[in-house]
Structures are given as C-alpha cells and as structure tokens.
Design a protein around this motif. Structure first.
Motif, short mmCIF file in Angstrom:
data_model
loop_
_atom_site.label_atom_id
_atom_site.label_comp_id
_atom_site.label_asym_id
_atom_site.label_seq_id
_atom_site.Cartn_x
_atom_site.Cartn_y
_atom_site.Cartn_z
N LEU A 1 0.83 -1.21 0.00
CA LEU A 1 0.00 0.00 0.00
C LEU A 1 0.86 1.26 0.00
O LEU A 1 0.60 2.20 -0.74
N PHE B 1 -3.83 7.91 -3.25
CA PHE B 1 -3.79 6.79 -4.18
C PHE B 1 -4.40 7.12 -5.54
O PHE B 1 -4.51 6.25 -6.39
N ILE C 1 -7.55 7.72 -6.51
CA ILE C 1 -8.68 6.82 -6.74
C ILE C 1 -9.79 7.57 -7.46
O ILE C 1 -10.13 8.69 -7.10
N TYR D 1 -13.63 3.50 -9.40
CA TYR D 1 -12.82 2.59 -8.58
C TYR D 1 -13.42 2.52 -7.18
O TYR D 1 -13.60 1.43 -6.62
N GLY E 1 -14.99 -0.58 -5.28
CA GLY E 1 -14.40 -0.93 -3.98
C GLY E 1 -15.40 -0.90 -2.84
O GLY E 1 -15.02 -0.99 -1.67
N THR F 1 -10.70 0.76 0.59
CA THR F 1 -11.27 0.73 -0.75
C THR F 1 -10.39 -0.10 -1.68
O THR F 1 -10.87 -0.94 -2.45
N ILE F 2 -9.07 0.09 -1.57
CA ILE F 2 -8.12 -0.68 -2.38
C ILE F 2 -8.22 -2.16 -2.04
O ILE F 2 -8.25 -3.02 -2.93
N GLN F 3 -8.28 -2.48 -0.76
CA GLN F 3 -8.42 -3.89 -0.34
C GLN F 3 -9.66 -4.52 -0.98
O GLN F 3 -9.60 -5.63 -1.53
N TYR G 1 -11.28 -3.52 -3.65
CA TYR G 1 -11.10 -3.56 -5.10
C TYR G 1 -10.25 -4.76 -5.50
O TYR G 1 -10.55 -5.47 -6.46
N TYR H 1 -1.01 -6.09 -8.01
CA TYR H 1 -1.92 -5.11 -7.42
C TYR H 1 -1.65 -3.71 -7.96
O TYR H 1 -2.58 -2.93 -8.19
N HIS I 1 -4.32 -1.56 -9.85
CA HIS I 1 -4.63 -0.22 -9.33
C HIS I 1 -4.53 0.83 -10.43
O HIS I 1 -5.39 1.70 -10.54
#
Length: 171
Positions: free
Chosen positions: A36, A60, A62, A66, A70, A99-101, A103, A122, A126
């Motif tokens: 991350l 990030f 985002i 996305y 997410g 949110t990334i997790q 996604y 990842y 991303h």
C-alpha cells in the motif's frame, strides 16, 4: 521453580495467541502495508494534499468508479449517495486503503503471468483497472514501485502502520 514454569508457559501462550491474531488479521488483507505504501509512493509520491484532479483524488489517486467498485466506503456513517462521500473517503488514508483492499478482492489476479499474485499485480490493477491490468505501465510508475518495494521489503506491516499513522497526523 513451578511458578517460573507456569509464568513461562503463560508468556509463550500469550505470545502465540497474539501472533495468531495478527496472522489472522493479516490474512484478511490481500494487499500488505508495504505494498500500500509503495502504491501510494508510485502513484502520487504520497502527496497529502486533499485536491482532486483529472477525476482522481487522494494519496492513491482513486477515481469515483474505482471507489464504487471498492464498495463505496464512507466515513462516519455518511451516505454513499452524499456529494462528498467519495472525496471524503479517498482523501482519508484508511478509507482509501480499505477501498483498495475491497477492489483487489474483487479484481485480484496474476497480471504479469509469473504465477503469483503480488504487489506488482496489485499495482497494475490499481493503475490499469481490474480488466486492463495486463496492459503496459509507464516506466516511471514501474521504477518508482520497484525501488520502493526493494527499499522496504524488510519492514513488517506493524512498522508500516506506524508510519502511515504518523504521516496522517501531519496532514
């Protein structure tokens, strides 16, 4: 003597239980803290400004789509339909990371064909999206990510979490 053995046994049990709890918690997250942090570094240089530009926001970068994929996470029980919900979440390092997790749970895959799903995959997901991750990444993005991963490969998640907390306190 018996008291010492009992204390040692209890201490070992406590350490094992704490280790198991940390392992279980870490297993819930696909993307570790080092990854991350390196995504943040590669995407924005971990720039803490709240600005949104080009349809992307936060550390990030985002996008709204996305964020929606997410899970439309929000802060403080805010409605996902709120005008500010997207920007509030993705400008918060923890909400953005969650949110990334989410996604990556949805789109995680082996993008580079090396047989393992890792931070490089990842990073491609991303940057290029869940359906375009086999595409070409910019050299600058790849170099920044690679240098960061190599520089921080010996740091554990707890150290990264501490750094993230300190960085967010400065913002």
């Amino acid at each position: 003597m018996t008291t010492n053995k009992l204390c040692c046994t209890l201490a070992v049990c406590v350490i094992m239980c704490l280790g198991l709890a940390a392992l279980i918690q870490a297993q819930d997250k696909l993307v570790n803290q080092v990854c991350l942090g390196c995504l943040c570094e590669a995407v924005s240089g971990c720039n803490q400004t709240r600005a949104c530009g080009g349809g992307a926001c936060g550390l990030f970068h985002i996008t709204r789509a996305y964020w929606a994929d997410g899970g439309k996470l929000t802060l403080n029980n805010e409605s996902p339909q709120s005008e500010e919900a997207f920007a509030n979440c993705v400008n918060d390092p923890y909400c953005a990371a969650d949110t990334i997790q989410n996604y990556m749970t949805k789109f995680g895959q082996d993008c580079n064909g090396d047989g393992i799903v890792d931070c490089y995959d990842y990073a491609a997901i991303h940057k290029l999206g869940g359906f375009g991750c086999k595409g070409e990444l910019t050299q600058q993005y790849k170099t920044s990510l690679d240098e960061c991963i190599k520089a921080h490969s010996n740091i554990d998640d707890n150290q990264c979490a501490e750094k993230l907390i300190k960085a967010s306190e400065k913002a």
